[in-house]
Design an enzyme around this catalytic site. Structure first.
Site, PDB file in Angstrom:
ATOM      1  N   THR A   1       0.815  -1.217   0.000  1.00 33.31           N
ATOM      2  CA  THR A   1       0.000   0.000   0.000  1.00 33.31           C
ATOM      3  C   THR A   1       0.847   1.264   0.000  1.00 33.31           C
ATOM      4  OG1 THR A   1      -0.089   0.185   2.408  1.00 33.31           O
ATOM      5  CG2 THR A   1      -1.762  -1.208   1.360  1.00 33.31           C
ATOM      6  N   CYS A   2       0.170   2.404  -0.207  1.00 31.40           N
ATOM      7  CA  CYS A   2       0.831   3.708  -0.249  1.00 31.40           C
ATOM      8  C   CYS A   2       0.934   4.313   1.146  1.00 31.40           C
ATOM      9  CB  CYS A   2       0.058   4.665  -1.144  1.00 31.40           C
ATOM     10  SG  CYS A   2      -0.045   4.082  -2.826  1.00 31.40           S
ATOM     11  N   ASP A   3       1.240   3.510   2.135  1.00 26.05           N
ATOM     12  CA  ASP A   3       1.328   3.996   3.505  1.00 26.05           C
ATOM     13  C   ASP A   3       2.735   3.725   4.015  1.00 26.05           C
ATOM     14  OD1 ASP A   3      -0.816   4.354   6.154  1.00 26.05           O
ATOM     15  OD2 ASP A   3       1.231   3.678   6.517  1.00 26.05           O
TER      16      ASP A   3
ATOM     17  N   ASN B   1      -6.626   1.385   0.055  1.00 27.86           N
ATOM     18  CA  ASN B   1      -6.013   1.467  -1.284  1.00 27.86           C
ATOM     19  C   ASN B   1      -6.716   0.542  -2.287  1.00 27.86           C
ATOM     20  OD1 ASN B   1      -2.395   2.119  -1.008  1.00 27.86           O
ATOM     21  ND2 ASN B   1      -4.102   3.492  -1.186  1.00 27.86           N
TER      22      ASN B   1
END
Ligand SMILES: *Cc1c(COP(=O)(O)O)cnc(C)c1O
Length: 383
Positions: free
Chosen positions: A321-323, A364
């Protein structure tokens, strides 16, 4: 390789399901439950549903004679739907709404764990006459995934709360504790049982008769945990020492130890970035199943699928994910083949507990962790 692992890998080979996915061998969960019962033959064993709430697991355990530790109306509904009797449910969550208590009572639940005056007053109002155990906080070594100070009370407050429960028409049945999940230090049980014995001794006017020892039994991930034999010998020894000649009714709430080793996650490498160490991004991370990698608490064993590389090297493992927090291991040393490539598959072992149930709904846009439950080696349930 255990027989269950063989069945799981056979299923993965023949069905080639989309990744990532968790495969659980339900017969193995039942076998572990049987083994648990054999080590504690006179105790009640309530499966902690949150460890893995797959209906096939709940159904099989209910058939095998398990009781259940539930924490919410939805877990109550699940257990009843899968064949558990209402009286076999213990509402183990001390944090609950008055409406949740009323719901549980209405469905026939009569056993509750509590740790506060506010909750006891709600129980008295919405679950009149129910059996109540008060949860002690445990002044013992921290476990791998500790509860901190969120739950339980000290022995003095426990005395007050049990008296309050009795005064308000509830059945003050005894005490409960949980030494922290994945507890590798067996002295924790002895300390907690010793504290419980003091409270029992102080309250001889009440009919205290039950001691709920919760869960906490560890399994071997990257590091070794004590085996059940060792845990059982510690617990029996402590019960004999602190309750000589008059052991109360014993209840356990095993979660991890019943399901972790019965499950395997198969994941695919999304990307490898060169460097020293390399960054390896998987299609599973903190938000779609591996929540217990937070603080790198749980270090899963991770293996390549059917491959014995000549050389390997250190890697940092991260989720998809974009975390920025979706990094699995950057301090725990992991090594993977030097020629590892995107598209390659990896197995995450002993992943049957606290994975699917912790998976987010669609962070996401990523789907919750798919779970395949095998019974008799065949697909029984797909979630
Ligand atoms: C989570 C939980 C359990 C199960 O603990 P494990 O360490 O998985 O065995 C048991 N009882 C309560 C109250 C819990 O919250």
């Amino acid at each position: 390789m255990s027989e269950a692992l063989g069945r799981i890998r056979q299923f993965l080979t023949t069905h080639a399901p989309a990744m990532p996915c968790l495969v659980i061998d339900v017969d193995d969960v039942v076998a572990r439950f049987g083994e648990f019962r054999a080590h504690f033959p006179t105790a009640r064993a309530c499966y902690a549903v949150k460890a893995n709430p797959a209906p096939a697991i709940v159904r099989a355990l209910a058939e095998a004679g398990a009781e259940f530790d539930v924490a919410s109306p939805a877990e109550i509904d699940l257990c009843l739907r899968e064949g558990a009797a209402p009286r076999s449910l213990s509402y183990g969550n001390p944090i609950k709404k008055a409406t949740d208590i009323a719901y549980a009572y209405d469905r026939g639940v009569r056993e509750f764990v509590t740790d506060s005056a506010g909750d006891i007053d709600n129980l008295a109002a919405h679950a009149p006459g129910a059996q109540v155990t008060v949860r002690l906080s445990v002044d013992a070594p921290a476990s791998v995934t500790p509860f901190g100070r969120k739950f339980g009370c000290g022995p003095e407050l426990a005395v007050d709360l049990l008296q309050r429960a009795e005064r308000s028409g509830l059945d003050a049945a005894g005490l409960a504790f949980h030494v922290g999940s994945q507890q590798l230090d067996r002295s924790a049980w002895d300390i907690a049982i010793g504290t419980a014995a003091k409270v029992f001794a102080e309250l001889t006017t009440l009919d205290l008769r039950r001691l709920n020892l919760g869960g906490g039994f560890g399994v071997s991930y990257a590091g070794e945990a004590p085996d059940l034999e060792q845990y059982a010998s510690t617990v029996h020894h402590s019960l004999d020492a602190h309750f000589p000649g008059h052991t109360p009714e014993i209840v356990f709430e095993p979660g991890r130890i019943l399901t972790a080793e019965a499950g395997l996650i198969r994941t695919e490498v999304v990307l490898v970035k060169p460097g020293d160490p390399r960054w390896v991004y998987l299609d599973i991370g903190r938000y779609n199943g591996l929540a217990e990698t937070e603080n790198e608490y749980i270090a899963y064993r991770i293996e390549t699928v059917e491959r014995h590389p000549e050389t390997d090297g250190p890697v940092i493992l991260a989720g998809p994910t974009c975390d920025g927090d979706d990094v699995l291991y950057q301090h725990t040393p992991y090594r993977l083949p030097s020629d590892l490539k995107a598209g390659e598959r990896l197995d995450i072992l002993s992943a049957g507990a606290y994975t699917a149930s912790y998976s987010s709904v669609s962070f996401n846009g990523i789907a919750p962790l798919r779970t395949y439950c095998l019974v008799d080696g065949k697909l029984a349930d797909e979630l």
